[in-house]
Design a protein around this motif. Structure first.
Motif, short mmCIF file in Angstrom:
data_model
loop_
_atom_site.label_atom_id
_atom_site.label_comp_id
_atom_site.label_asym_id
_atom_site.label_seq_id
_atom_site.Cartn_x
_atom_site.Cartn_y
_atom_site.Cartn_z
N VAL A 42 0.84 -1.20 0.00
CA VAL A 42 0.00 0.00 0.00
C VAL A 42 0.88 1.25 0.00
O VAL A 42 0.63 2.20 -0.76
N ALA A 43 1.91 1.25 0.84
CA ALA A 43 2.80 2.42 0.90
C ALA A 43 3.54 2.61 -0.42
O ALA A 43 3.76 3.75 -0.86
N LEU A 44 3.93 1.52 -1.05
CA LEU A 44 4.62 1.63 -2.33
C LEU A 44 3.70 2.21 -3.39
O LEU A 44 4.10 3.08 -4.19
N ALA A 45 2.44 1.75 -3.43
CA ALA A 45 1.48 2.29 -4.39
C ALA A 45 1.24 3.78 -4.15
O ALA A 45 1.16 4.58 -5.09
N ARG A 46 1.15 4.16 -2.88
CA ARG A 46 0.97 5.58 -2.54
C ARG A 46 2.17 6.41 -2.99
O ARG A 46 2.02 7.50 -3.55
N ASP A 47 3.37 5.87 -2.78
CA ASP A 47 4.59 6.57 -3.16
C ASP A 47 4.69 6.72 -4.68
O ASP A 47 5.03 7.80 -5.19
N LEU A 48 4.35 5.67 -5.41
CA LEU A 48 4.41 5.73 -6.88
C LEU A 48 3.40 6.71 -7.44
O LEU A 48 3.65 7.39 -8.44
N ALA A 49 2.22 6.80 -6.81
CA ALA A 49 1.18 7.70 -7.31
C ALA A 49 1.59 9.16 -7.21
O ALA A 49 1.09 10.01 -7.97
N ALA A 50 2.50 9.47 -6.29
CA ALA A 50 2.97 10.84 -6.13
C ALA A 50 4.04 11.20 -7.16
O ALA A 50 4.45 12.37 -7.24
N PRO A 225 -0.74 5.03 -16.13
CA PRO A 225 -0.62 6.49 -16.19
C PRO A 225 -1.62 7.21 -15.30
O PRO A 225 -1.34 8.30 -14.78
N SER A 226 -2.80 6.63 -15.06
CA SER A 226 -3.85 7.32 -14.30
C SER A 226 -3.86 7.02 -12.82
O SER A 226 -4.39 7.81 -12.03
N CYS A 227 -3.31 5.89 -12.41
CA CYS A 227 -3.42 5.51 -11.01
C CYS A 227 -2.43 4.41 -10.66
O CYS A 227 -1.78 3.82 -11.53
N THR A 228 -2.34 4.13 -9.36
CA THR A 228 -1.63 2.96 -8.86
C THR A 228 -2.59 2.23 -7.93
O THR A 228 -3.65 2.74 -7.57
N GLY A 229 -2.21 1.01 -7.55
CA GLY A 229 -3.08 0.26 -6.67
C GLY A 229 -2.34 -0.83 -5.92
O GLY A 229 -1.34 -1.37 -6.41
N ALA A 230 -2.80 -1.12 -4.73
CA ALA A 230 -2.28 -2.24 -3.93
C ALA A 230 -3.41 -3.24 -3.76
O ALA A 230 -4.52 -2.88 -3.33
N TYR A 231 -3.15 -4.49 -4.11
CA TYR A 231 -4.18 -5.53 -4.10
C TYR A 231 -3.76 -6.67 -3.19
O TYR A 231 -2.58 -7.05 -3.14
N ALA A 251 -5.30 7.68 -7.14
CA ALA A 251 -5.50 8.32 -8.43
C ALA A 251 -4.42 9.35 -8.71
O ALA A 251 -4.21 10.26 -7.91
N ARG A 252 -3.71 9.20 -9.82
CA ARG A 252 -2.75 10.21 -10.26
C ARG A 252 -3.48 11.39 -10.91
O ARG A 252 -3.01 12.53 -10.87
N LYS A 253 -4.60 11.10 -11.56
CA LYS A 253 -5.36 12.14 -12.26
C LYS A 253 -6.84 11.84 -12.09
O LYS A 253 -7.23 10.76 -11.61
N GLY A 389 -5.48 12.51 -6.72
CA GLY A 389 -5.00 12.62 -5.35
C GLY A 389 -5.81 11.83 -4.34
O GLY A 389 -5.44 11.78 -3.16
N SER A 390 -6.90 11.20 -4.78
CA SER A 390 -7.75 10.46 -3.85
C SER A 390 -7.18 9.08 -3.56
O SER A 390 -6.40 8.52 -4.33
N GLU A 391 -7.57 8.54 -2.43
CA GLU A 391 -7.22 7.19 -2.02
C GLU A 391 -8.52 6.45 -1.73
O GLU A 391 -9.32 6.89 -0.90
#
Length: 507
Positions: A42-50, A225-231, A251-253, A389-391
């Motif tokens: 989850v933290a990695l997905a959050r970091d990549l989205a930024a 390009p639009s988002c990342t995710g942790a599953y 969401a990146r965008k 920017g949403s989670e």
């Protein structure tokens, strides 16, 4: 907090998948150790989205220029499966070679006691025929996906039950089923004129199960390009395979058109459009209908179509109880196909866990002339999409298998459509299943039948001697209409007897 060494290790692996050193090969080999906690994904997905999106490295073009016949001439040698020979480990891990439709290597790690170790790429893990071409081998190569096997029917025999390969696609079967429809991690801009975006599962972490465990846990990192995710997938194989899935999406965008829990299938023809195809088989499809149990508790059945033009249907809802693509035709005689075994294909059912809010179960039907193309997509489209920017965290249960019944009411078994007598109008025939609530006297059943256009007869009910269930038949004249939405339901004493049958007819 995300461990610095965890990020560095993953970044290095993603840039250049590790390759095994020259040594006697006994099984899939593992690389360096890295501390692991599920929260790290989850933290990695959050970091990549930024960060700005970086496209993943791909294998050399020579590997993707091969033919389908080339690709199927190389396969994983299951004697090298991870944990092969470990009788106290109830799971086997196989891997897939890159190439053809699978240009992007993925990082596959194994987790044991809080430590992750990546699998190391080695071409010697694969058997090949002499038809496989001589292709370049360098540090850009990596596995394209993974397969899971367990003892499902006989001790000592490990049968596959799930495959994760290609973009965010994965598919599974109930024990004894034949692979059919697929699921995806996420769908973005499906059927939009601007084109669809296909997120990738970039990395997987498979937890090593203990002896006797029946549920297996797989983590995945999604990127696009639009988002990342942790599953997180908690997978329990069986006659009905159950996947409990939690997805945390960053969401990146702004994403107006996002599909949650998407399913992808194939429908070419059945008795609704059989006249369009010259084929010896009565029907060809992986799934024959979309079932929905909406938030109000109403059970809907929408037979699938192979339209002349792209069509999209939205079933607006608030907190749906479930939806899925099912294969209700389950007799060999329904297809008469000894190779594809369409009668043995599973259905897939999505059960939301928690509050999904307002949105629409969305069905996309794409014209196809061939059974080799998936042309059906369904998913949950949340109202308003996801803002940059949403989670967002969503959980759901995905069940795979045959003979699956959900909701309430006597289910629809089959729909048939053809020309009326002497080409007067069009006849629609709907077979409903038998049930304890079906009265012996069919005249006690009320027919609720409506259409959005055209004229139609009131409908008649007869008992089908083969199913012992009621058959509803009606005739309609479309007139000038090119599209008609039909709705039918059987009721007794004002209460629903059957599920609601919906159909979109197009000229």
């Amino acid at each position: 907090m995300l461990r610095r060494e965890f990020i560095a290790s993953l970044a290095a692996l993603a840039a250049a998948p590790a390759m095994a050193q020259d040594a006697p090969l006994r099984a899939i080999e593992l690389g360096a150790q890295t501390p692991f906690d599920p929260a790290d994904v989850v933290a990695l997905a959050r970091d990549l989205a930024a960060r700005a999106y970086t496209a993943p490295q791909q294998v050399p073009a020579q590997w993707t220029d091969i033919t389908y016949e080339d690709y199927i001439s190389i396969w994983f040698a299951d004697r090298y499966a991870l944990w092969n020979g470990e009788d106290d480990t109830p799971l086997r891990l196989d891997v897939f070679a890159p190439g053809l439709y699978f240009p992007t290597p993925v990082v596959i790690s194994v987790v044991e006691n809080g430590i992750a170790r990546p699998t190391l790429f080695n071409l010697d893990l694969f058997d090949k025929t002499d038809k496989f071409p001589d292709l370049p081998v360098d540090d850009s190569l990596g596995f394209s996906g993974l397969r899971l096997r367990a003892e499902l029917e006989r001790q000592g025999i490990y049968q596959e039950f799930a495959v994760f390969q290609g973009a965010s696609y994965f598919r599974a079967i109930g024990t004894g089923n034949t692979y059919g429809l697929s699921a995806r991690g996420l769908a973005i801009d499906t059927a939009e004129p601007s084109g669809e975006e296909f997120p990738d599962f970039r990395a997987f972490w498979l937890e090593k199960p203990r002896e006797g465990e029946a549920t297996f846990t797989l983590h995945a990192l999604l990127d696009s390009p639009s988002c990342t995710g942790a599953y997180r997938f908690d997978i329990t194989p069986g006659a009905r395979q159950v996947m409990d899935i939690t997805a945390t999406i960053f969401a990146r965008k702004d994403m107006d058109h996002i599909g949650i829990a998407p399913l992808t299938s194939m429908f070419q023809y059945d008795q609704t459009n059989r006249h369009r195809f010259t084929d010896f088989r009565p029907a060809v499809h992986d799934s024959d209908g979309l079932q929905i149990v909406n938030g109000a508790g109403e059970t809907l059945w929408r037979p699938l179509a192979n339209p002349e033009r792209l069509q999209i249907s939205a079933f607006v809802d608030d907190n749906p109880r479930g939806f899925g693509l099912l294969q209700r035709a389950q007799d060999y005689s329904d297809f008469a196909d000894l190779q594809a075994l369409y009668h043995n294909r599973p259905g897939a059912w999505i059960e939301p866990l928690g509050d999904w809010g307002r949105g629409a179960v969305t069905l996309v039907e794409i014209p196809t002339e061939s059974e080799i193309y998936d042309n059906i997509v369904c998913y949950w489209r949340p109202e308003g999409g996801l803002a940059a920017g949403s989670e967002t965290e969503l959980s759901y249960r995905l069940t795979w298998g045959r003979d699956m019944t959900y909701g309430s009411g006597v289910p629809v078994l089959n729909t048939m459509i053809g020309s009326g007598f002497d080409n007067r109008g069009t006849v629609v025939v709907i077979d409903f299943a038998d049930g304890a609530d079906v009265p012996d006297d069919l005249s006690d059943i009320d027919i609720r039948l409506s259409s959005s256009a055209g004229t139609l007869t009131p409908g008649v009910l007869q008992r089908n001697p083969e199913t012992n269930g009621p058959r509803l038949a009606f005739n309609f004249d479309a007139g000038d209409a090119t599209l008609i939405e039909f709705r039918a339901q059987l009721r007794v004493n004002g209460a629903p007897l059957s599920e609601v049958w919906l159909y979109r007819w197009t000229a």
